[in-house]
Design a protein around this motif. Structure first.
Motif, PDB file in Angstrom:
ATOM      1  N   ILE A  24       0.854  -1.188   0.000  1.00  0.00           N
ATOM      2  CA  ILE A  24       0.000   0.000   0.000  1.00  0.00           C
ATOM      3  C   ILE A  24       0.889   1.237   0.000  1.00  0.00           C
ATOM      4  O   ILE A  24       2.057   1.163   0.382  1.00  0.00           O
ATOM      5  N   ASN A  25       0.330   2.360  -0.425  1.00  0.00           N
ATOM      6  CA  ASN A  25       1.102   3.603  -0.405  1.00  0.00           C
ATOM      7  C   ASN A  25       0.416   4.723   0.372  1.00  0.00           C
ATOM      8  O   ASN A  25       0.978   5.804   0.514  1.00  0.00           O
ATOM      9  N   TRP A  26      -0.790   4.450   0.901  1.00  0.00           N
ATOM     10  CA  TRP A  26      -1.484   5.458   1.700  1.00  0.00           C
ATOM     11  C   TRP A  26      -2.562   4.775   2.522  1.00  0.00           C
ATOM     12  O   TRP A  26      -3.272   3.900   2.022  1.00  0.00           O
ATOM     13  N   VAL A  27      -2.680   5.163   3.782  1.00  0.00           N
ATOM     14  CA  VAL A  27      -3.753   4.657   4.641  1.00  0.00           C
ATOM     15  C   VAL A  27      -4.120   5.755   5.626  1.00  0.00           C
ATOM     16  O   VAL A  27      -3.246   6.367   6.228  1.00  0.00           O
ATOM     17  N   GLY A  28      -5.413   6.026   5.732  1.00  0.00           N
ATOM     18  CA  GLY A  28      -5.815   7.062   6.664  1.00  0.00           C
ATOM     19  C   GLY A  28      -7.302   7.318   6.639  1.00  0.00           C
ATOM     20  O   GLY A  28      -8.080   6.537   6.092  1.00  0.00           O
ATOM     21  N   PHE A  29      -7.657   8.450   7.214  1.00  0.00           N
ATOM     22  CA  PHE A  29      -9.054   8.780   7.434  1.00  0.00           C
ATOM     23  C   PHE A  29      -9.399  10.139   6.857  1.00  0.00           C
ATOM     24  O   PHE A  29      -8.583  11.057   6.862  1.00  0.00           O
ATOM     25  N   TYR A  30     -10.614  10.217   6.363  1.00  0.00           N
ATOM     26  CA  TYR A  30     -11.259  11.485   6.048  1.00  0.00           C
ATOM     27  C   TYR A  30     -12.465  11.564   6.972  1.00  0.00           C
ATOM     28  O   TYR A  30     -13.205  10.584   7.113  1.00  0.00           O
ATOM     29  N   LEU A  31     -12.657  12.699   7.624  1.00  0.00           N
ATOM     30  CA  LEU A  31     -13.700  12.862   8.625  1.00  0.00           C
ATOM     31  C   LEU A  31     -14.743  13.874   8.166  1.00  0.00           C
ATOM     32  O   LEU A  31     -14.409  14.882   7.527  1.00  0.00           O
ATOM     33  N   MET A  32     -16.002  13.606   8.495  1.00  0.00           N
ATOM     34  CA  MET A  32     -17.087  14.516   8.125  1.00  0.00           C
ATOM     35  C   MET A  32     -16.946  15.826   8.889  1.00  0.00           C
ATOM     36  O   MET A  32     -16.741  15.828  10.102  1.00  0.00           O
ATOM     37  N   GLU A  33     -17.036  16.915   8.154  1.00  0.00           N
ATOM     38  CA  GLU A  33     -16.987  18.251   8.737  1.00  0.00           C
ATOM     39  C   GLU A  33     -17.692  19.202   7.785  1.00  0.00           C
ATOM     40  O   GLU A  33     -17.347  19.254   6.595  1.00  0.00           O
ATOM     41  N   ASP A  34     -18.664  19.917   8.297  1.00  0.00           N
ATOM     42  CA  ASP A  34     -19.402  20.901   7.495  1.00  0.00           C
ATOM     43  C   ASP A  34     -19.952  20.300   6.196  1.00  0.00           C
ATOM     44  O   ASP A  34     -19.875  20.921   5.136  1.00  0.00           O
TER      45      ASP A  34
ATOM     46  N   HIS B 230      -8.198   4.430 -12.074  1.00  0.00           N
ATOM     47  CA  HIS B 230      -8.264   5.240 -13.293  1.00  0.00           C
ATOM     48  C   HIS B 230      -9.519   4.932 -14.104  1.00  0.00           C
ATOM     49  O   HIS B 230      -9.902   5.725 -14.961  1.00  0.00           O
ATOM     50  N   ALA B 231     -10.171   3.811 -13.816  1.00  0.00           N
ATOM     51  CA  ALA B 231     -11.413   3.451 -14.490  1.00  0.00           C
ATOM     52  C   ALA B 231     -12.636   3.912 -13.698  1.00  0.00           C
ATOM     53  O   ALA B 231     -13.762   3.747 -14.166  1.00  0.00           O
ATOM     54  N   PHE B 232     -12.424   4.482 -12.509  1.00  0.00           N
ATOM     55  CA  PHE B 232     -13.541   4.945 -11.680  1.00  0.00           C
ATOM     56  C   PHE B 232     -13.916   6.356 -12.113  1.00  0.00           C
ATOM     57  O   PHE B 232     -13.096   7.274 -12.015  1.00  0.00           O
ATOM     58  N   PRO B 233     -15.170   6.559 -12.562  1.00  0.00           N
ATOM     59  CA  PRO B 233     -15.580   7.894 -13.005  1.00  0.00           C
ATOM     60  C   PRO B 233     -15.472   8.917 -11.865  1.00  0.00           C
ATOM     61  O   PRO B 233     -15.965   8.685 -10.770  1.00  0.00           O
ATOM     62  N   GLY B 234     -14.775  10.003 -12.127  1.00  0.00           N
ATOM     63  CA  GLY B 234     -14.640  11.065 -11.137  1.00  0.00           C
ATOM     64  C   GLY B 234     -13.607  10.798 -10.069  1.00  0.00           C
ATOM     65  O   GLY B 234     -13.584  11.483  -9.044  1.00  0.00           O
ATOM     66  N   HIS B 235     -12.720   9.825 -10.293  1.00  0.00           N
ATOM     67  CA  HIS B 235     -11.675   9.524  -9.299  1.00  0.00           C
ATOM     68  C   HIS B 235     -10.860  10.787  -9.017  1.00  0.00           C
ATOM     69  O   HIS B 235     -10.515  11.544  -9.925  1.00  0.00           O
ATOM     70  N   ILE B 236     -10.582  11.022  -7.744  1.00  0.00           N
ATOM     71  CA  ILE B 236      -9.767  12.158  -7.330  1.00  0.00           C
ATOM     72  C   ILE B 236      -8.357  11.635  -7.083  1.00  0.00           C
ATOM     73  O   ILE B 236      -8.145  10.852  -6.154  1.00  0.00           O
ATOM     74  N   ALA B 237      -7.421  12.049  -7.900  1.00  0.00           N
ATOM     75  CA  ALA B 237      -6.053  11.538  -7.811  1.00  0.00           C
ATOM     76  C   ALA B 237      -5.224  12.391  -6.858  1.00  0.00           C
ATOM     77  O   ALA B 237      -4.757  13.456  -7.229  1.00  0.00           O
ATOM     78  N   CYS B 238      -5.062  11.912  -5.632  1.00  0.00           N
ATOM     79  CA  CYS B 238      -4.191  12.609  -4.678  1.00  0.00           C
ATOM     80  C   CYS B 238      -2.743  12.171  -4.868  1.00  0.00           C
ATOM     81  O   CYS B 238      -1.830  12.959  -4.728  1.00  0.00           O
ATOM     82  N   ASP B 239      -2.533  10.893  -5.176  1.00  0.00           N
ATOM     83  CA  ASP B 239      -1.196  10.341  -5.397  1.00  0.00           C
ATOM     84  C   ASP B 239      -1.224   9.621  -6.738  1.00  0.00           C
ATOM     85  O   ASP B 239      -1.938   8.627  -6.900  1.00  0.00           O
ATOM     86  N   ALA B 240      -0.462  10.102  -7.697  1.00  0.00           N
ATOM     87  CA  ALA B 240      -0.454   9.519  -9.032  1.00  0.00           C
ATOM     88  C   ALA B 240      -0.019   8.061  -9.041  1.00  0.00           C
ATOM     89  O   ALA B 240      -0.335   7.318  -9.972  1.00  0.00           O
ATOM     90  N   ALA B 241       0.675   7.604  -7.997  1.00  0.00           N
ATOM     91  CA  ALA B 241       1.131   6.216  -7.930  1.00  0.00           C
ATOM     92  C   ALA B 241       0.004   5.248  -7.567  1.00  0.00           C
ATOM     93  O   ALA B 241       0.139   4.040  -7.778  1.00  0.00           O
ATOM     94  N   SER B 242      -1.096   5.748  -7.034  1.00  0.00           N
ATOM     95  CA  SER B 242      -2.188   4.858  -6.625  1.00  0.00           C
ATOM     96  C   SER B 242      -2.873   4.241  -7.833  1.00  0.00           C
ATOM     97  O   SER B 242      -3.190   4.931  -8.799  1.00  0.00           O
ATOM     98  N   ARG B 243      -3.100   2.937  -7.744  1.00  0.00           N
ATOM     99  CA  ARG B 243      -3.758   2.206  -8.838  1.00  0.00           C
ATOM    100  C   ARG B 243      -5.051   1.533  -8.393  1.00  0.00           C
ATOM    101  O   ARG B 243      -5.947   1.323  -9.190  1.00  0.00           O
ATOM    102  N   SER B 244      -5.125   1.126  -7.107  1.00  0.00           N
ATOM    103  CA  SER B 244      -6.348   0.527  -6.575  1.00  0.00           C
ATOM    104  C   SER B 244      -6.620   1.118  -5.201  1.00  0.00           C
ATOM    105  O   SER B 244      -5.742   1.727  -4.587  1.00  0.00           O
ATOM    106  N   GLU B 245      -7.863   0.916  -4.737  1.00  0.00           N
ATOM    107  CA  GLU B 245      -8.267   1.595  -3.505  1.00  0.00           C
ATOM    108  C   GLU B 245      -9.402   0.822  -2.844  1.00  0.00           C
ATOM    109  O   GLU B 245     -10.214   0.187  -3.517  1.00  0.00           O
ATOM    110  N   ILE B 246      -9.437   0.895  -1.523  1.00  0.00           N
ATOM    111  CA  ILE B 246     -10.576   0.401  -0.757  1.00  0.00           C
ATOM    112  C   ILE B 246     -10.966   1.502   0.223  1.00  0.00           C
ATOM    113  O   ILE B 246     -10.087   2.117   0.837  1.00  0.00           O
ATOM    114  N   VAL B 247     -12.264   1.765   0.307  1.00  0.00           N
ATOM    115  CA  VAL B 247     -12.775   2.799   1.197  1.00  0.00           C
ATOM    116  C   VAL B 247     -13.927   2.214   2.004  1.00  0.00           C
ATOM    117  O   VAL B 247     -14.890   1.698   1.432  1.00  0.00           O
ATOM    118  N   ILE B 248     -13.799   2.303   3.323  1.00  0.00           N
ATOM    119  CA  ILE B 248     -14.826   1.804   4.233  1.00  0.00           C
ATOM    120  C   ILE B 248     -15.502   3.009   4.885  1.00  0.00           C
ATOM    121  O   ILE B 248     -14.839   3.799   5.565  1.00  0.00           O
TER     122      ILE B 248
END
Length: 159
Positions: free
Chosen positions: A50-60, A100-118
């Motif tokens: 993996i190249n990134w792991v973390g959280f995004y939190l709801m705010e406003d 890259h096949a996900f419509p509207g993907h937001i690319a924070c790190d160009a090296a990322s190729r796959s992702e899981i979001v819970i």
């Protein structure tokens, strides 16, 4: 990232041990930032490739960057946008084999190729998401989805 192979057994057994470690690590600590920070560090140690792991939190009404391990990341993600915003909007884990096949993907790190979001919901309210990226295509399996959803359940008991 920093994964070390101290886990043995089946993938299910490894995730069970991980969840016990998380529960013990967070027991008695009321600070959510400390708990989210340790949770992301523990996952960074546990998960390989993996190249990134973390959280995004709801705010406003949107997602804001929280504790993470990895390269600097996007700070704000609107609900319904990208993989993270879609996961929280649908309250559904997203396993994306090729970002890259996900419509509207937001690319924070160009090296990322796959992702899981819970998505993280506490007391029926959107709390945020656990986001993990990999530089490999199709890195995340059904075992990862199940194990990480259980990890999120354990985490939510402590925040």
């Amino acid at each position: 990232m920093f994964a070390t192979s101290t886990y043995s057994g089946t993938r299910e057994e490894q995730y069970n041990l991980l969840n016990k470690q998380l529960d013990a690590l967070l027991a008695g600590e009321p600070n959510r930032i400390a708990n989210l920070s340790n949770a992301s560090a523990l996952l960074g140690q546990f998960l390989d490739r993996i190249n990134w792991v973390g959280f995004y939190l709801m705010e406003d009404g949107g997602l804001v960057l929280g504790p993470f391990q990895g390269m600097p990341a996007c700070v704000r993600i609107p609900v319904g946008k990208g993989v993270c915003g879609t996961a929280i909007d649908k309250n559904e884990t997203m396993v994306i084999e090729d970002v890259h096949a996900f419509p509207g993907h937001i690319a924070c790190d160009a090296a990322s190729r796959s992702e899981i979001v819970i998505p993280l919901f506490k007391d029926g309210e959107a709390y945020g998401v656990l986001d993990i990226d990999s530089p490999e295509l199709a890195r995340f399996t059904e075992d990862d989805r199940i194990g990480l959803e259980k990890f999120a359940e354990t985490l939510l008991k402590h925040i």
